[in-house]
Design a protein around this motif. Sequence first.
Motif: not given
Lengths: 319, 323
Positions: B203-215, B246-256
């Motif tokens: 339903x949604x792509x969350x691109x997260x880095x570092x500690x924020x991946x766990x969050x 990233x684009x592949x995921x967004x194309x699947x979920x349609x939200x970022x």
Amino acid sequence: MSPDKKMMVSMYETMNRIRLFETKLQEFFAAGRIPGFVHLYLGEEAVATGACAGLTNQDKITSTHRGHGHLLAKGGDLKLMMAEIFGRKDGYCKGKGGSMHIADFDLGILGANGIVGGGGPLALGAALANKYEKTDAVVICFFGDGASNQGTTQESLNMASAWKLPLVFVNENNGYGISCPQCKSMAVTDIADRAAAYDMPGVVVDGNDVLAVHEAVSEAVKRARKGEGPSLVECKTYRWRGHFEGDACTYRCDEELKEWMAKDPIPRFEEKLVESGVLKKKDLKEIKARIEKEVGEAVEFAEQSPLPEASALMDDVYA
Amino acid sequence: MSKKTYLQALNEALRQEMERDEKVFIIGEDVGQFGGCFGVTQGLFDTFGEGRVMDTPITESAIVGTAAGAAASGLRPVAELMFVDFIGVSMDQLFNQAAKMRFMFGGKATVPMTLRMPQGAGIGAAAQHSQSLEAWFMHVPGLKVAIPSTPYDAKGMLISAIRDENPVVFLEHKLLYGVDGDVPDESYTVELGKADIKREGTDVTIVATSLMVHTALAAAEKLQADGISAEVVDPRCLQPLDKETILGSVKKTNALVVAHEAVGFAGPGAEIAAMVAEEALDYLDAPIKRVAAPFCPVPFSPPLEQAYIPNEDDIVAAVKSIR
């Protein structure tokens, strides 16, 4: 340690190579044929020449924005240098670097540098690599009076001494950091005095006397090769031209320039060469003529070299 | 394979690379007997000695420049700055020297150095010891920027960084050092520039880095309970950036939604959002949302610091505002 006849002749050739190369650049810059800006080394030829004479290709140097003299003294190719300064494809850096960023790693030239004081930390790394690989190669870090006040230079002097790195700091004190005279930028008269703060030898030499420079730097190189650590050699000299070509030099007077031009390092060396019988007057002329020809060929090479293609823009951003 | 902390994984990467290649050495402040400010180099001095694990004066320009000069001379240094915040002292050696040498010299220089730096808030270290500065580095052509989030990635990416022929900025989050996970005992690499989907969703792509991946993973759990399936993509590297994943995921979920601890304004999320807007706008059902630190220095007092660091509720709210 005085140089043998062969080395003296080679030093004379190098000084003339720098002089004629730079004179040609001055001419071309005035004619608008060189893009960007250039910092000429005219008047300081004895420093690079004396310091680099006797070094091998395993020995490295780090240079400065006023780097043409260092590169030529370390064996830099006239044609590749000229082509680079002209921004041509066949230049040392394929036209990507220009005057301030010429390097030749095969000759141990780790690069000119556009940042005042930028070379010191890099020289530390190169010297550390020599020690790490257990070679007896040394590194010379050229830096100006302006750079001597930079934190990076002080950090480098300190760490080189603490780690006893095979490094020689050759200070070219030409009296001005761009327009600012030394008396306004530092309280010391002799930059070499700062060596004491790092417990390394510090000597002052006449930077317009190529043999004096060579003797002092050779001593420091010998010490570095033996693993006894770094030294600081301050060479007092003067740049005949402004900080950059086009600089009106309103910050200094003609008398001062004349005084220093009278101390031109090339005729001074010629006198010694002739007096000691190393070269005859006609040899001097022949050498000059030969080098003039070399420089002419370099200009021809540069002019014939194509400009880089835009398609090369993204090359070499990453390995 | 065994459970190891992020810190142990990094330590193991260093040890294995130093055993493999004697051109690899460590240089930094208190990295020797002391074992590094956070303990990453612990034990290495005892094994490899002061010839390969070098304590420096507290002079960051000398550290970074020595690494660059030694790398250009054929060695493979791994330099450590105690905190990423100290890069300001030595930035010239990184961005004007190390990063540009190859290009300026027409391809002649090779600068295989790794610069490890802990970053991030959360330990009460205040404004000059807590920043997340990845955007500074990803803006500099010539640098690679690795920012691993798990022990597995930390080890594999550090080994890749050391073997890479380019200067690699390697950013570790202080709060990740104690996080554990499965890490193979043997040496392996994780390709720099390859993203990893840490959780699949639709339903949604969350691109997260570092500690924020766990969050973001914790937020995804909460969202799941509310019937929203979130996919968490960890770029792992910001330069090069794995656009395709990233684009592949967004194309699947349609939200970022992009989440990071660096400040939002001109942060890494701005680049990711712009890239998706340029290349996949038609796939988006809703505006792109960014979750990031506010545009202020990192504060000291715990409640202020907690208010500064983005949390899972912030991510949940951002997702719910578009889904």
